[in-house]
Structures are given as C-alpha cells and as structure tokens.
Write a protein that holds these residues in place. Structure first.
Motif: not given
Length: 125
Positions: A28-30, A36-38, A43-47
């Motif tokens: 739901f939130f990509g 949130f899991r640090k 996060f940056i790569g998937v974003f």
C-alpha cells in the motif's frame, strides 16, 4: 501476511524485528516501510525506481513494481539484517520456521538458539 521474528545483534546488543511473508505495508505504501525501518539505502533506491517507472509508464509500471516488491521486501530486509550481524532471537521453533521461509540454514552465526546435535554414537555413558 508478514510474520515478525525477533532479531538481535550480539556485538551491539541491538534488538530489531525481522519479517517474512507478504508485506501489506509495502504493497500500500511502496518504499515508506523501509524509511520507518531505518533502511535508508533501500528507501532511496526504491523511491527513485518507482518515480522513474511512474513517469515513464504513467503510473502503471510503478504499481506493478510495488506489487512485486511487496512479495520481496520482507525477505530482503531480514536477510540484510543477518548480513549486518543480527541473529534470529526467537524461540528455536520460531527461528526454524523463519529460516525455512527465508530459504536460510540455521547455524551458530545466524541463530541465537542454535545447538549442534551430537550423534548418539559419540555419546559416552
């Protein structure tokens, strides 16, 4: 549905939760659960990947990628915790179930409750 498994880094004493199974939050939130899991690199790569796919395919490609990533992220996250020195720290049964779902073999390096079974032929009465 994702299942939690306790993880502990014996060198630092840090406790985290590992996960296995489908990640509904990632679905739901990509990439937000990684934040949130640090797990900042993920996060940056998937974003960036989701953003590029959204721009190129008018949102369809990023939606498909989020569905695929939801199946993969928990295993990716937990195996990376193990690579960083964390060990399974649940009960031995929980650790065995988690390792089998993640495709890992329990050993003294990745499991706090691991014990080497001695063959009965070597036991001296």
């Amino acid at each position: 549905m994702a299942v939690k498994i306790n993880m502990e880094n014996p060198k630092t004493g840090e406790h985290l939760h590992g996960f296995y199974g489908f990640s509904w939050t990632t679905f739901f939130f990509g990439c937000i659960p990684a934040l949130f899991r640090k797990d900042f690199k993920t996060f940056i790569g998937v974003f960036i990947i989701l953003l590029i796919l959204a721009l190129v395919t008018m949102g369809i490609g990023s939606t498909v990628a989020m569905i695929v990533w939801a199946f993969m992220y928990n295993k990716y996250y937990t195996t990376n915790l193990i690579k960083r020195g964390f060990q399974f720290a649940g009960t031995h049964t929980e650790n065995e179930l988690a390792s089998s779902k993640l495709g890992l073999t329990l050993n003294p390096d990745n499991c706090k409750t691991f014990t080497q079974n001695t063959p009965t032929s070597q036991i001296i009465s």
